[in-house]
Design a protein around this motif. Structure first.
Motif, PDB file in Angstrom:
ATOM      1  N   LEU A  29       0.833  -1.188   0.000  1.00 29.61           N
ATOM      2  CA  LEU A  29       0.000   0.000   0.000  1.00 29.61           C
ATOM      3  C   LEU A  29       0.876   1.249   0.000  1.00 29.61           C
ATOM      4  O   LEU A  29       1.685   1.460   0.908  1.00 29.61           O
ATOM      5  N   LEU A  30       0.702   2.055  -1.021  1.00 28.19           N
ATOM      6  CA  LEU A  30       1.396   3.326  -1.141  1.00 28.19           C
ATOM      7  C   LEU A  30       0.376   4.453  -1.002  1.00 28.19           C
ATOM      8  O   LEU A  30      -0.780   4.298  -1.415  1.00 28.19           O
ATOM      9  N   VAL A  31       0.788   5.569  -0.436  1.00 29.04           N
ATOM     10  CA  VAL A  31      -0.128   6.683  -0.218  1.00 29.04           C
ATOM     11  C   VAL A  31       0.433   7.946  -0.852  1.00 29.04           C
ATOM     12  O   VAL A  31       1.612   8.287  -0.645  1.00 29.04           O
ATOM     13  N   ASP A  32      -0.401   8.622  -1.602  1.00 25.30           N
ATOM     14  CA  ASP A  32      -0.053   9.966  -2.070  1.00 25.30           C
ATOM     15  C   ASP A  32      -0.329  10.906  -0.905  1.00 25.30           C
ATOM     16  O   ASP A  32      -1.476  11.296  -0.664  1.00 25.30           O
ATOM     17  N   ASP A  33       0.719  11.226  -0.160  1.00 26.44           N
ATOM     18  CA  ASP A  33       0.548  11.964   1.094  1.00 26.44           C
ATOM     19  C   ASP A  33       0.845  13.461   0.943  1.00 26.44           C
ATOM     20  O   ASP A  33       1.264  14.116   1.891  1.00 26.44           O
ATOM     21  N   ARG A  34       0.567  14.002  -0.246  1.00 27.66           N
ATOM     22  CA  ARG A  34       0.805  15.430  -0.470  1.00 27.66           C
ATOM     23  C   ARG A  34      -0.367  16.309  -0.048  1.00 27.66           C
ATOM     24  O   ARG A  34      -0.299  17.534  -0.160  1.00 27.66           O
ATOM     25  N   TYR A  35      -1.443  15.711   0.426  1.00 28.33           N
ATOM     26  CA  TYR A  35      -2.628  16.485   0.805  1.00 28.33           C
ATOM     27  C   TYR A  35      -2.433  17.024   2.217  1.00 28.33           C
ATOM     28  O   TYR A  35      -2.673  16.340   3.206  1.00 28.33           O
ATOM     29  N   ARG A  36      -1.986  18.252   2.316  1.00 25.32           N
ATOM     30  CA  ARG A  36      -1.730  18.874   3.603  1.00 25.32           C
ATOM     31  C   ARG A  36      -2.358  20.259   3.636  1.00 25.32           C
ATOM     32  O   ARG A  36      -2.583  20.869   2.605  1.00 25.32           O
ATOM     33  N   GLY A  37      -2.613  20.744   4.835  1.00 28.28           N
ATOM     34  CA  GLY A  37      -3.138  22.092   4.981  1.00 28.28           C
ATOM     35  C   GLY A  37      -4.350  22.130   5.871  1.00 28.28           C
ATOM     36  O   GLY A  37      -4.859  21.097   6.331  1.00 28.28           O
ATOM     37  N   ALA A  38      -4.836  23.354   6.119  1.00 26.01           N
ATOM     38  CA  ALA A  38      -5.978  23.557   7.014  1.00 26.01           C
ATOM     39  C   ALA A  38      -7.315  23.397   6.291  1.00 26.01           C
ATOM     40  O   ALA A  38      -8.364  23.468   6.913  1.00 26.01           O
ATOM     41  N   HIS A  39      -7.288  23.212   4.980  1.00 31.83           N
ATOM     42  CA  HIS A  39      -8.516  23.031   4.213  1.00 31.83           C
ATOM     43  C   HIS A  39      -9.099  21.646   4.456  1.00 31.83           C
ATOM     44  O   HIS A  39      -8.479  20.788   5.097  1.00 31.83           O
ATOM     45  N   GLY A  40     -10.318  21.420   3.944  1.00 33.00           N
ATOM     46  CA  GLY A  40     -11.035  20.190   4.247  1.00 33.00           C
ATOM     47  C   GLY A  40     -10.296  18.921   3.882  1.00 33.00           C
ATOM     48  O   GLY A  40     -10.201  17.988   4.693  1.00 33.00           O
ATOM     49  N   ILE A  41      -9.756  18.827   2.659  1.00 35.51           N
ATOM     50  CA  ILE A  41      -9.078  17.600   2.248  1.00 35.51           C
ATOM     51  C   ILE A  41      -7.790  17.411   3.037  1.00 35.51           C
ATOM     52  O   ILE A  41      -7.448  16.291   3.425  1.00 35.51           O
ATOM     53  N   GLY A  42      -7.080  18.494   3.308  1.00 36.76           N
ATOM     54  CA  GLY A  42      -5.859  18.395   4.092  1.00 36.76           C
ATOM     55  C   GLY A  42      -6.125  17.886   5.492  1.00 36.76           C
ATOM     56  O   GLY A  42      -5.384  17.046   6.024  1.00 36.76           O
TER      57      GLY A  42
END
Length: 322
Positions: free
Chosen positions: A4-17
């Motif tokens: 299992l690999l994860v695209d872990d670039r989703y960061r931040g204070a927004h909903g998806i992050g």
């Protein structure tokens, strides 16, 4: 690479992050980050080269960023709001979702989302009964509770948490503020949109009563919710509506448009529902009533839980082979 690999670039204070932070930290499966550069939100990112992945590898993305070269990729599509954006901007989203995203989803045979509202929209868009659309739900940080410090203000205020995209409908709140007195607005928006909010407030002649806030953590945001007479969420369309959940979890009612189904489901009587999304006088009356007679609402119990959501995501990835 395999497993299992994860695209872990989703960061931040927004909903998806925030979703990515909460879910990835709770997955019950071993995973490794893909260690990609750039942004997952660029349409061109879909065609990028990937590390050498074994044929049985599964890539998970907590957002909608498709990677067409992945052997199998499970996406979390939070909503399809971009497909409702104005022309001509909508054209690029139609091409992106109709091309890379649909291809990745159909190849995986599974796609995750966060509400039944979004699940139904995704099923209509896909038109493919072979794909299992899994509603993993959403969670709420433990910071959002009625107990704790609250913002102290000299004048009552209503709270807006979101951004300036058209479907968030902030304009009706600014127009409503212009026909009220003695009420302030605190708008929590991304730092890059602060000037846009101030300029919009100036156009409506309410700049002196609008406070723009950015870069807050959950603890500070919870204080702002608790101190507000009400949260205003005038969205025309949402896949979930996290600010509404955070507000009622903090004991603060939500003034919302009855026609936004996802938000109405979350609020569930914990705040007045407006019949017209654009009637400034109706919104002004609700804001005035909230400021004049503040009331606390009972938070939901056990419905929105990050452990539950992460458990469904983990089980879904196991089914996909990850």
């Amino acid at each position: 690479m395999s497993g299992l690999l994860v695209d872990d670039r989703y960061r931040g204070a927004h909903g998806i992050g925030r979703y990515a932070r909460e879910v990835l930290g709770r997955l019950d499966r071993d995973w490794r980050g893909l260690e990609l550069d750039g942004t997952p939100y660029s349409p061109f990112d879909a065609f990028r080269a990937l590390p050498d992945l074994a044929a049985g590898s599964v890539v998970y993305s907590p957002g909608y960023g498709a990677l067409v070269r992945a052997p199998r990729q499970v996406l979390t599509i939070h909503d399809l709001i971009q497909l409702e954006s104005p022309w001509p901007g909508r054209a690029k989203f139609l091409a992106y979702y109709g091309g890379p995203v649909r291809r990745v989803v159909r190849r995986a045979g599974i796609v995750l989302t966060v509400s039944e509202t979004s699940a139904e929209a995704i099923r209509r868009w896909l038109r493919d009964d072979a794909v299992d659309v899994v509603n993993a739900g959403n969670g709420c940080s433990a910071a959002f509770t009625p107990d704790g410090p609250r913002e102290v203000a000299s004048d009552p205020y209503v709270l807006f948490v979101g951004n300036v995209r058209a479907h968030k409908n902030l304009d009706v709140v600014l127009r409503a503020l212009a026909v009220t007195s003695g009420i302030r607005l605190r708008a929590v928006v991304p730092a890059g949109e602060s000037d846009q909010v101030r300029q919009a407030a100036e156009r409506h002649g309410v700049e002196a009563r609008v406070d723009v806030v950015s870069g807050v953590d959950d603890a500070r945001l919870a204080e702002l919710y608790r101190g507000a007479a009400a949260t205003v969420m005038p969205s025309l369309l949402e896949g979930f509506g996290l600010p509404a959940l955070e507000s009622v979890a903090s004991g603060t009612p939500v003034i919302h448009w009855a026609g936004c189904r996802a938000v109405a489901e979350i609020v569930d009587g914990h705040g007045p529902a407006m019949t017209d999304a654009h009637d400034a006088h109706e919104w002004a009356a609700a804001m005035t009533d909230a400021a004049a007679s503040p009331r606390a609402v009972d938070p939901p119990r056990g419905t929105y839980d990050w452990d539950r959501t992460a458990g469904i995501v983990s089980a879904t990835l196991a089914r996909a082979g990850g």
